[in-house]
Motif scaffolding. Structure first.
Motif, PDB file in Angstrom:
ATOM      1  N   SER A  58      -5.027  -1.203   5.446  1.00 39.06           N
ATOM      2  CA  SER A  58      -4.447  -0.109   6.228  1.00 39.06           C
ATOM      3  C   SER A  58      -3.100  -0.485   6.831  1.00 39.06           C
ATOM      4  O   SER A  58      -2.638   0.156   7.779  1.00 39.06           O
ATOM      5  N   ARG A  59      -2.457  -1.507   6.268  1.00 40.43           N
ATOM      6  CA  ARG A  59      -1.156  -1.934   6.777  1.00 40.43           C
ATOM      7  C   ARG A  59      -0.110  -0.838   6.586  1.00 40.43           C
ATOM      8  O   ARG A  59      -0.299   0.089   5.796  1.00 40.43           O
ATOM      9  N   SER A  60       0.990  -0.961   7.291  1.00 42.35           N
ATOM     10  CA  SER A  60       2.073   0.018   7.182  1.00 42.35           C
ATOM     11  C   SER A  60       2.645   0.010   5.773  1.00 42.35           C
ATOM     12  O   SER A  60       2.782  -1.048   5.147  1.00 42.35           O
ATOM     13  N   ILE A  61       2.990   1.189   5.264  1.00 43.14           N
ATOM     14  CA  ILE A  61       3.563   1.287   3.928  1.00 43.14           C
ATOM     15  C   ILE A  61       4.984   0.718   3.900  1.00 43.14           C
ATOM     16  O   ILE A  61       5.699   0.743   4.904  1.00 43.14           O
ATOM     17  N   THR A  62       5.365   0.216   2.740  1.00 40.93           N
ATOM     18  CA  THR A  62       6.697  -0.363   2.547  1.00 40.93           C
ATOM     19  C   THR A  62       7.453   0.496   1.545  1.00 40.93           C
ATOM     20  O   THR A  62       7.192   0.422   0.342  1.00 40.93           O
TER      21      THR A  62
ATOM     22  N   ILE B 124      -5.142   0.574  -3.073  1.00 43.09           N
ATOM     23  CA  ILE B 124      -5.104   1.834  -3.806  1.00 43.09           C
ATOM     24  C   ILE B 124      -6.124   2.812  -3.235  1.00 43.09           C
ATOM     25  O   ILE B 124      -5.840   3.997  -3.035  1.00 43.09           O
ATOM     26  N   GLU B 125      -7.326   2.326  -2.960  1.00 46.28           N
ATOM     27  CA  GLU B 125      -8.354   3.186  -2.374  1.00 46.28           C
ATOM     28  C   GLU B 125      -7.901   3.758  -1.034  1.00 46.28           C
ATOM     29  O   GLU B 125      -8.207   4.907  -0.701  1.00 46.28           O
ATOM     30  N   THR B 126      -7.179   2.955  -0.255  1.00 49.21           N
ATOM     31  CA  THR B 126      -6.701   3.400   1.053  1.00 49.21           C
ATOM     32  C   THR B 126      -5.645   4.489   0.919  1.00 49.21           C
ATOM     33  O   THR B 126      -5.689   5.498   1.627  1.00 49.21           O
ATOM     34  N   LEU B 127      -4.709   4.295   0.003  1.00 49.36           N
ATOM     35  CA  LEU B 127      -3.588   5.227  -0.118  1.00 49.36           C
ATOM     36  C   LEU B 127      -3.920   6.473  -0.934  1.00 49.36           C
ATOM     37  O   LEU B 127      -3.300   7.523  -0.726  1.00 49.36           O
TER      38      LEU B 127
ATOM     39  N   LYS C 165       0.086   8.587   6.956  1.00 50.09           N
ATOM     40  CA  LYS C 165      -0.719   8.075   8.084  1.00 50.09           C
ATOM     41  C   LYS C 165      -0.479   6.582   8.282  1.00 50.09           C
ATOM     42  O   LYS C 165      -0.720   6.049   9.367  1.00 50.09           O
ATOM     43  N   TYR C 166      -0.012   5.932   7.228  1.00 52.47           N
ATOM     44  CA  TYR C 166       0.163   4.483   7.262  1.00 52.47           C
ATOM     45  C   TYR C 166       1.624   4.075   7.373  1.00 52.47           C
ATOM     46  O   TYR C 166       1.956   2.924   7.111  1.00 52.47           O
ATOM     47  N   LYS C 167       2.487   4.997   7.769  1.00 49.22           N
ATOM     48  CA  LYS C 167       3.904   4.650   7.918  1.00 49.22           C
ATOM     49  C   LYS C 167       4.098   3.722   9.111  1.00 49.22           C
ATOM     50  O   LYS C 167       3.293   3.704  10.063  1.00 49.22           O
ATOM     51  N   ALA C 168       5.166   2.942   9.058  1.00 52.62           N
ATOM     52  CA  ALA C 168       5.473   2.022  10.142  1.00 52.62           C
ATOM     53  C   ALA C 168       5.835   2.798  11.403  1.00 52.62           C
ATOM     54  O   ALA C 168       6.456   3.857  11.347  1.00 52.62           O
ATOM     55  N   GLU C 169       5.425   2.284  12.528  1.00 51.66           N
ATOM     56  CA  GLU C 169       5.771   2.924  13.800  1.00 51.66           C
ATOM     57  C   GLU C 169       7.258   2.770  14.052  1.00 51.66           C
ATOM     58  O   GLU C 169       7.830   1.706  13.841  1.00 51.66           O
ATOM     59  N   GLU C 170       7.879   3.850  14.517  1.00 55.55           N
ATOM     60  CA  GLU C 170       9.327   3.825  14.763  1.00 55.55           C
ATOM     61  C   GLU C 170       9.614   3.291  16.172  1.00 55.55           C
ATOM     62  O   GLU C 170       8.814   3.425  17.067  1.00 55.55           O
TER      63      GLU C 170
ATOM     64  N   ASN D   4       0.539  -9.449   3.754  1.00 53.39           N
ATOM     65  CA  ASN D   4      -0.472  -8.803   4.589  1.00 53.39           C
ATOM     66  C   ASN D   4      -1.523  -8.096   3.725  1.00 53.39           C
ATOM     67  O   ASN D   4      -2.093  -7.080   4.127  1.00 53.39           O
ATOM     68  N   ARG D   5      -1.789  -8.660   2.547  1.00 56.56           N
ATOM     69  CA  ARG D   5      -2.673  -7.987   1.598  1.00 56.56           C
ATOM     70  C   ARG D   5      -4.111  -7.857   2.086  1.00 56.56           C
ATOM     71  O   ARG D   5      -4.865  -7.015   1.585  1.00 56.56           O
TER      72      ARG D   5
END
Length: 237
Positions: free
Chosen positions: A111-115, A52-55, A232-237, A106-107
Motif C-alpha cells: 500500500s505504499r505511495s505510487i511512483t 498488482i492486487e493492491t492497485l 488512494k495511494y498517491k503520495a501526500e502533498e 519499499n516492496r
C-alpha cells in the motif's frame, strides 16, 4: 501474502521459456501453481503480484492466468495478449523483470505511495496492465481513430528526443507524454497515456495535444473508477 511453500509445483510449467526465472499460474487472487528457477526471483514475484492486487481490483485483472518474473535487463516487463499461455488455459500473461522488483526499496509494503515516473516498478506494472486493459476495452483502436486521423494529425515524431524530464516524469503539456511514447508510437503511446492518466496526481486541464490524449481515458468505461482507486495511494502533498 502466500508463501512459496503454499503454492504447488507444476512440472508442466517447465515449458515456459528460459528467460522466466519464476512462473506462476493465477486463478483470481491466488497463485495455484509454480515453477521456480530462482528462489529470490520467485519471492520478489510474490511482492510484485501483491502490489498488482493492491492497485488493480479483481475485475480489472480477472483474465490474467499467468505471472512471470523475467531475467535480464532488456525488458522491464511485457504483456502477452495472444492467448497462448504456458499454463494451457485461455487468458493472458504478465511478465515483470527481476531487476525492477529488486530495485523497489519499499516492496514489502503493497500500500505504499505510487511512483508516477518511468523506469520504476509502479510505472512498469501499470504500463503492462495498461496493455491488457486497453486491449480489453478497445481503447487502442478508439485512441487511433481520435488522434491519428485527419481531424487531429500527429506532429512529427523524433527518434532521439532529449527534452523530457530526466527523472522520467511524464509531460502534461505539448504533443507527447514521454520520450518512449514519441519514439515508439502505436500501442505504446496509448499505454503510456493510460499509465500517466492512472498515476499522476493531477490531470492536465490545458488544451495541448498531450493533455487531450491523457484525458481520453476519462471517457473509457471503468477507467475513471480505476484511477480513483489507484489515486488512494498517491503520495501526500
Amino acid at each position: 501474502m502466500q508463501s512459496l511453500s503454499e503454492i504447488p509445483d507444476k512440472d508442466s510449467l517447465q515449458v515456459a521459456a528460459d528467460k522466466f526465472l519464476a512462473v506462476f499460474e493465477i486463478d483470481g487472487d491466488d497463485f495455484i501453481a509454480k515453477v521456480v528457477r530462482d528462489e529470490q526471483a520467485a519471492t520478489l514475484g510474490l511482492y510484485g503480484w501483491q502490489r498488482i492486487e493492491t492497485l488493480f481490483p479483481l475485475e480489472y485483472r480477472n483474465e490474467l492466468v499467468q505471472f512471470n518474473v523475467l531475467d535480464g535487463k532488456r525488458w522491464a516487463g511485457f504483456f502477452s495478449g495472444d492467448g497462448a499461455n504456458d499454463v494451457d488455459r485461455k487468458g493472458y500473461r504478465l511478465s515483470i523483470a527481476k531487476f525492477l522488483l529488486l530495485k523497489e526499496s519499499n516492496r514489502h509494503n503493497p500500500s505504499r505511495s505510487i511512483t508516477p515516473r518511468r523506469e520504476t516498478l509502479d510505472w512498469t506494472l501499470v504500463h503492462e496492465m495498461g496493455h491488457y486493459l486497453c486491449l480489453r476495452s478497445d481503447s487502442i483502436e478508439q485512441f487511433s481513430q481520435v488522434f491519428d486521423g485527419d481531424s487531429k494529425p500527429q506532429p512529427r515524431r523524433r527518434e532521439e528526443p532529449d527534452d523530457y524530464a530526466k527523472d522520467g516524469s511524464p509531460k502534461l503539456k505539448g504533443d507527447f507524454v514521454t520520450s518512449y511514447a514519441e519514439r515508439t508510437g502505436g500501442d505504446e503511446e496509448v499505454v503510456e497515456c493510460f499509465t500517466t492518466y492512472m498515476l499522476v496526481a493531477n490531470l492536465p486541464t490545458n488544451d495541448s495535444l498531450v493533455a487531450e490524449k491523457i484525458r481520453f481515458f476519462d471517457d473509457v468505461e471503468g477507467m475513471p473508477e480505476l484511477r480513483e482507486h489507484i489515486q488512494k495511494y498517491k503520495a501526500e502533498e
